[in-house]
Design a protein around this motif. Sequence first.
Motif, PDB file in Angstrom:
ATOM      1  N   LYS A 140     -10.143 -28.515  34.152  1.00  0.00           N
ATOM      2  CA  LYS A 140      -9.660 -27.315  34.837  1.00  0.00           C
ATOM      3  C   LYS A 140     -10.495 -26.959  36.068  1.00  0.00           C
ATOM      4  CE  LYS A 140      -7.757 -22.760  33.789  1.00  0.00           C
ATOM      5  NZ  LYS A 140      -7.728 -21.611  32.838  1.00  0.00           N
ATOM      6  N   HIS A 141     -10.690 -27.945  36.939  1.00  0.00           N
ATOM      7  CA  HIS A 141     -11.420 -27.692  38.183  1.00  0.00           C
ATOM      8  C   HIS A 141     -10.414 -27.687  39.345  1.00  0.00           C
ATOM      9  CE1 HIS A 141     -15.098 -27.953  35.998  1.00  0.00           C
ATOM     10  NE2 HIS A 141     -14.971 -29.229  35.713  1.00  0.00           N
ATOM     11  N   LEU A 142      -9.810 -26.540  39.560  1.00  0.00           N
ATOM     12  CA  LEU A 142      -8.750 -26.416  40.559  1.00  0.00           C
ATOM     13  C   LEU A 142      -9.240 -26.776  41.953  1.00  0.00           C
ATOM     14  CD1 LEU A 142      -5.892 -25.553  41.387  1.00  0.00           C
ATOM     15  CD2 LEU A 142      -6.724 -23.191  41.494  1.00  0.00           C
ATOM     16  N   SER A 143     -10.465 -26.391  42.302  1.00  0.00           N
ATOM     17  CA  SER A 143     -10.972 -26.666  43.650  1.00  0.00           C
ATOM     18  C   SER A 143     -11.063 -28.168  43.907  1.00  0.00           C
ATOM     19  CB  SER A 143     -12.346 -26.013  43.836  1.00  0.00           C
ATOM     20  OG  SER A 143     -13.250 -26.456  42.830  1.00  0.00           O
ATOM     21  N   VAL A 144     -11.476 -28.930  42.888  1.00  0.00           N
ATOM     22  CA  VAL A 144     -11.552 -30.389  43.043  1.00  0.00           C
ATOM     23  C   VAL A 144     -10.155 -30.974  43.130  1.00  0.00           C
ATOM     24  CG1 VAL A 144     -12.392 -32.535  42.020  1.00  0.00           C
ATOM     25  CG2 VAL A 144     -13.732 -30.439  41.792  1.00  0.00           C
ATOM     26  N   VAL A 145      -9.228 -30.441  42.327  1.00  0.00           N
ATOM     27  CA  VAL A 145      -7.833 -30.912  42.365  1.00  0.00           C
ATOM     28  C   VAL A 145      -7.265 -30.739  43.772  1.00  0.00           C
ATOM     29  CG1 VAL A 145      -5.489 -30.465  41.524  1.00  0.00           C
ATOM     30  CG2 VAL A 145      -7.406 -30.484  39.916  1.00  0.00           C
ATOM     31  N   LYS A 146      -7.537 -29.603  44.391  1.00  0.00           N
ATOM     32  CA  LYS A 146      -7.029 -29.353  45.742  1.00  0.00           C
ATOM     33  C   LYS A 146      -7.557 -30.388  46.734  1.00  0.00           C
ATOM     34  CE  LYS A 146      -6.318 -24.356  45.323  1.00  0.00           C
ATOM     35  NZ  LYS A 146      -6.720 -23.009  45.807  1.00  0.00           N
ATOM     36  N   VAL A 147      -8.823 -30.737  46.607  1.00  0.00           N
ATOM     37  CA  VAL A 147      -9.411 -31.733  47.504  1.00  0.00           C
ATOM     38  C   VAL A 147      -8.757 -33.097  47.300  1.00  0.00           C
ATOM     39  CG1 VAL A 147     -11.511 -33.024  48.034  1.00  0.00           C
ATOM     40  CG2 VAL A 147     -11.617 -30.537  47.723  1.00  0.00           C
ATOM     41  N   LEU A 148      -8.623 -33.507  46.046  1.00  0.00           N
ATOM     42  CA  LEU A 148      -8.114 -34.850  45.751  1.00  0.00           C
ATOM     43  C   LEU A 148      -6.652 -35.007  46.148  1.00  0.00           C
ATOM     44  CD1 LEU A 148      -9.802 -35.431  42.271  1.00  0.00           C
ATOM     45  CD2 LEU A 148     -10.484 -36.399  44.468  1.00  0.00           C
ATOM     46  N   VAL A 149      -5.800 -34.076  45.761  1.00  0.00           N
ATOM     47  CA  VAL A 149      -4.378 -34.211  46.101  1.00  0.00           C
ATOM     48  C   VAL A 149      -4.159 -33.972  47.594  1.00  0.00           C
ATOM     49  CG1 VAL A 149      -3.604 -33.583  43.791  1.00  0.00           C
ATOM     50  CG2 VAL A 149      -3.877 -31.799  45.516  1.00  0.00           C
ATOM     51  N   GLY A 150      -5.035 -33.191  48.201  1.00  0.00           N
ATOM     52  CA  GLY A 150      -4.909 -32.993  49.639  1.00  0.00           C
ATOM     53  C   GLY A 150      -5.233 -34.242  50.435  1.00  0.00           C
ATOM     54  N   GLU A 151      -6.132 -35.071  49.929  1.00  0.00           N
ATOM     55  CA  GLU A 151      -6.528 -36.298  50.623  1.00  0.00           C
ATOM     56  C   GLU A 151      -5.582 -37.466  50.349  1.00  0.00           C
ATOM     57  OE1 GLU A 151      -8.721 -36.656  52.811  1.00  0.00           O
ATOM     58  OE2 GLU A 151      -9.977 -34.868  52.632  1.00  0.00           O
ATOM     59  N   ASP A 152      -4.879 -37.418  49.204  1.00  0.00           N
ATOM     60  CA  ASP A 152      -4.019 -38.559  48.855  1.00  0.00           C
ATOM     61  C   ASP A 152      -2.749 -38.054  48.180  1.00  0.00           C
ATOM     62  OD1 ASP A 152      -3.235 -41.169  48.657  1.00  0.00           O
ATOM     63  OD2 ASP A 152      -4.546 -41.676  46.973  1.00  0.00           O
ATOM     64  N   SER A 153      -1.971 -37.274  48.905  1.00  0.00           N
ATOM     65  CA  SER A 153      -0.785 -36.625  48.331  1.00  0.00           C
ATOM     66  C   SER A 153       0.380 -37.572  48.111  1.00  0.00           C
ATOM     67  CB  SER A 153      -0.339 -35.479  49.241  1.00  0.00           C
ATOM     68  OG  SER A 153      -0.036 -35.968  50.537  1.00  0.00           O
ATOM     69  N   ASP A 154       0.368 -38.732  48.753  1.00  0.00           N
ATOM     70  CA  ASP A 154       1.484 -39.663  48.621  1.00  0.00           C
ATOM     71  C   ASP A 154       1.357 -40.574  47.409  1.00  0.00           C
ATOM     72  OD1 ASP A 154       2.606 -38.679  50.935  1.00  0.00           O
ATOM     73  OD2 ASP A 154       1.577 -40.131  52.219  1.00  0.00           O
ATOM     74  N   PHE A 155       0.177 -40.600  46.795  1.00  0.00           N
ATOM     75  CA  PHE A 155      -0.039 -41.513  45.666  1.00  0.00           C
ATOM     76  C   PHE A 155       0.596 -40.937  44.400  1.00  0.00           C
ATOM     77  CE2 PHE A 155      -2.912 -43.136  42.220  1.00  0.00           C
ATOM     78  CZ  PHE A 155      -2.440 -44.435  42.250  1.00  0.00           C
ATOM     79  N   GLN A 156       1.314 -41.792  43.678  1.00  0.00           N
ATOM     80  CA  GLN A 156       1.927 -41.376  42.415  1.00  0.00           C
ATOM     81  C   GLN A 156       0.975 -41.752  41.286  1.00  0.00           C
ATOM     82  OE1 GLN A 156       5.561 -43.326  40.744  1.00  0.00           O
ATOM     83  NE2 GLN A 156       6.499 -41.317  41.078  1.00  0.00           N
ATOM     84  N   TYR A 157       0.217 -40.795  40.819  1.00  0.00           N
ATOM     85  CA  TYR A 157      -0.799 -41.062  39.798  1.00  0.00           C
ATOM     86  C   TYR A 157      -0.130 -41.489  38.496  1.00  0.00           C
ATOM     87  CZ  TYR A 157      -4.182 -38.889  42.909  1.00  0.00           C
ATOM     88  OH  TYR A 157      -4.982 -38.603  43.977  1.00  0.00           O
ATOM     89  N   SER A 158      -0.449 -42.689  38.067  1.00  0.00           N
ATOM     90  CA  SER A 158       0.188 -43.230  36.864  1.00  0.00           C
ATOM     91  C   SER A 158      -0.499 -42.694  35.609  1.00  0.00           C
ATOM     92  CB  SER A 158       0.132 -44.761  36.875  1.00  0.00           C
ATOM     93  OG  SER A 158      -1.214 -45.198  36.973  1.00  0.00           O
TER      94      SER A 158
END
Length: 580
Positions: A140-158
């Motif tokens: 539950k680290h929302l701030s880290v989630v924002k960084v990660l999905v913001g940098e690679d939003s096109d990747f479909q995490y399997s």
Amino acid sequence: MIAFMKFDLYRDALYGITNDSILENKDHLQYLLTPNKNTVLHIYITSIPSIDKEKDKVVEDILVMCPALLMQPNMKGETPLHIASRFGHVSIAEILIQHAKALRSPEDLDAGGGVEAYRQMIRMTNQDGDTALHEAVRFKHLSVVKVLVGEDSDFQYSANEAGETPIYIAAERGYRDIVFEILDKCTSPAAAGPCGRNALHIATILMDEEMIKRIVDKMGGLIKEKDQEGWTPLHHAAHMGYLPAVRLFLEWPINRDAGYMQDNEGNTALHLAAASNHTNIMKEILEWCPDCYELVNSKGWNILHSAVRGGRPFKTDSQPYILKDARFNNLINQKDVDGNTPLHHSAALPFRYNPILNFDDYPKVDKMAFNKHNQNALDIASTSEFYDLDEDPDKIPLHKKGLRKGMRIRKPASATANIGGKQGNKENEEAYLNSFREVNLVVAALIATVTFTASFTLPGGYVSEKGPLQGTPVLVKSSAFKSFVVMDAIAMVLSSSAVFLQSFLNAIPEPKIWGYLILSFYLNSFAIVAMVLAFVTGTYAVLGYSRCLAIAICFIGMSFFIFLFVVFKKRLEMACERHP
């Protein structure tokens, strides 16, 4: 060549001290590892309790000294970014990504190169199949989630090895803000989870209306996905009676056919709503899918069959709803694959729970219907564990309405034992009877033996001095002793009577044997009560010199009656639930 880390280097890595030990080994830090192959960067990121600018600089310094540590995994396949994401170190995650972005050629780092190195780092998985985003979501680290999905939003995490995608993990744990962040930022997020479920399944199970709406807005196609049981999100919503989700799923035009989809057993959402007694859900489904009631499951059950078999005591709204609605008239006498109508199934259950058996209110029910084994509803009722037709058949409503047992067959076919509960159980009943007799006999004999022995080994002993009182009990004048003798005698007589009854049972006809067995059981029960009272009074008589100890023993002994009360109260409640 890999070498274990020395003490001074490990200590400096633990506390983030970039002094001589780290500087001396800066050219080969990637080869100095712990037994689990953790580098100095793994150790430092794991150990820091919080982040500030000074501590962030330590990470910068280590990466400048040895860029090869950036994506170096440990034994579990975890990179420094995995560690930073797990512990919510958002600033360190940003530093790691910026350093990865700075890589310009494959020579910079064997693991990757060019402007895409940071994407490769974000997408790297550990041995459990988790990416850094999995770790950030799980904790539950929302701030880290924002960084990660913001940098690679096109990747479909399997999905990872456990079958979990990041959005499923967030939905299952109720992290709505993280679910919404992934939905808003990721172009096409994967939503799969364990057991064949997806994020929409779990949001429905959690009854989170806002989460359901957001997921459907982004990925409406999930409405028609099935889990391992063949249940769509609509099946789950119908089973739980969650009207907002049912209405939302059916309002989507491209997914309206979800109302016709069947699970692995052939049940539609309407079947489940009928079985769970949710008439409001049934009405909603029929408003959007008016002809889906015609579908039957793999057993040939229509929605009335399901309503009967899933009926709950004192809650049978779905059955009257179906029976009173004219559009369902063709379902009332429809037969399943074994030829059983809803009436046959209803006859196998307690009568008072089934409105379908009230023929005066529902004259369209064919009470004379026979199944493929030539059984009518009364034949089925005769196999039910709830009734004994041989004892008093006039108490059964079916008998009052003209049905007779064995109208086509004299003995119910064993092939239909699955409808009722008593058929084919004669051997089990005889085994239970014999077991009950044996236990009763052992208990009765044991009590008789103990009480007989106690009568000749009286508490306090006997007068040994010569005289007129020689051989008489020492405590004969004690009221507690007198109570002991009386209770012991009662226990002896009751248990002896129970033993006699057990020997007498061989001369009793089998239909009446249960009555005598129950009598024997009650004799044993009262004998046990008398035996406990004999113990308490006898102990009190012996310990009269120590009043406190005597009272304590009495309290301990009398606790038996609390246990007795709890057991009989529970048994009475169970009996009332079964035959209210």
